[in-house]
Scaffold this motif. Sequence first.
Motif, short mmCIF file in Angstrom:
data_model
loop_
_atom_site.label_atom_id
_atom_site.label_comp_id
_atom_site.label_asym_id
_atom_site.label_seq_id
_atom_site.Cartn_x
_atom_site.Cartn_y
_atom_site.Cartn_z
N ARG A 214 0.84 -1.20 0.00
CA ARG A 214 0.00 0.00 0.00
C ARG A 214 0.87 1.24 0.00
N THR A 215 0.36 2.32 -0.58
CA THR A 215 1.08 3.58 -0.52
C THR A 215 0.84 4.24 0.83
N PRO A 216 1.90 4.74 1.47
CA PRO A 216 1.71 5.40 2.77
C PRO A 216 0.89 6.67 2.68
N LEU A 217 0.73 7.21 1.47
CA LEU A 217 -0.05 8.44 1.33
C LEU A 217 -1.54 8.19 1.47
N TRP A 218 -2.01 7.00 1.03
CA TRP A 218 -3.42 6.64 1.15
C TRP A 218 -3.50 5.16 1.54
N PRO A 219 -3.18 4.86 2.78
CA PRO A 219 -3.08 3.46 3.21
C PRO A 219 -4.40 2.71 3.23
N LEU A 271 5.15 17.98 -2.09
CA LEU A 271 5.12 16.79 -2.95
C LEU A 271 4.05 15.80 -2.48
N THR A 272 4.00 15.54 -1.20
CA THR A 272 3.00 14.59 -0.70
C THR A 272 1.59 15.11 -0.89
N ALA A 273 1.42 16.44 -0.85
CA ALA A 273 0.10 17.02 -1.11
C ALA A 273 -0.35 16.76 -2.55
N MET A 274 0.63 16.57 -3.45
CA MET A 274 0.34 16.24 -4.84
C MET A 274 -0.02 14.77 -5.04
N GLY A 275 0.27 13.95 -4.03
CA GLY A 275 0.02 12.52 -4.16
C GLY A 275 1.22 11.74 -4.62
N VAL A 276 2.43 12.33 -4.45
CA VAL A 276 3.65 11.61 -4.81
C VAL A 276 4.53 11.49 -3.57
N GLU A 277 5.34 10.45 -3.54
CA GLU A 277 6.16 10.13 -2.37
C GLU A 277 7.62 10.42 -2.65
#
Length: 309
Positions: A214-219, A271-277
């Motif tokens: 899973r991506t930590p941005l949207w677990p 960057l994380t607000a954009m949806g990238v890690e």
Amino acid sequence: AMALSATYAIAQDFPNKPIRIVVPYSPGGGTDAVARIMAQRLTATLGQSVLVENKPGASANIGSEFVARAPADGYTILVTAPNFTTSEALYDKLTWRFDDFIPLIHLVRYANVLVAAPDSKMVTLPEMVSRAKAAPGLMTYGSAGTGSNSHLAMELLKQRVAITPEHVPYKGSGPLKTDLMGNHILLGVDGLGGMVELIKTGQIKALAVLAPKRTPLWPDVPSLGDFGINDVDGNGWYGALLPIGTPPAVVAKLHAAFASALAMPETRERLTAMGVEPVGGSSETFRTYLLGERRKWADVISSAKIKVN
């Protein structure tokens, strides 16, 4: 000794004029946004203006060729995306090659997500796979275009789980999302960053992130690994590269500047607000990663017989 002395002198003097980051895509996209965030930070770090120049066209090949042919002096940098590792396999005639570049730094990664239309009865990946196997050849899925990272990620999944949904290429993410919300197409795959608000509001349904974890941005969005599929990594990336022949000392100075900018809390927040890690790491680690991506997608492209004219 004289050569080493000259290289040191170049690095000490660099940069003494503005630097340009070439983005081989139109303004406003994800690659462009990441490049502009980095350019702002680099300007402060390096003490010279760092400008972003968009050179779109031919699925990123125009901009890539431009940088490949630019002077190898550190003043022209390519910030690009997964097309860089797939173009050699997708195009019969290409005017640049992987080996024309020095990988500088892996800037960010992003997740691709498989989604279903709101009226679809499918709410999990196993339900989709079962339905696809029960009616082979009848299911379709959409992506942002033939040869796109999301298209290839889905083709890799298809090969691993032995299903045959037919690909419907769209001219970008916008038309794909519109048709998904309107139930005009059953499935779609695209970057999670552009889909997450539609998922949160129930306008589309997330089946799985096309990666083992899973991506930590949207677990909350399940991964393929949650369903026992651990050998499909469809994550995308943005990174920086230089023309081959750039002096090692200049490469090292630029890498340090990018790494410093990437580590800043305000950069990571944007960057994380954009949806990238944010990723980072060494130039050699990035090169190893790109070589693996190049091999992986070449195999997928060959097996699926994908070509772009």
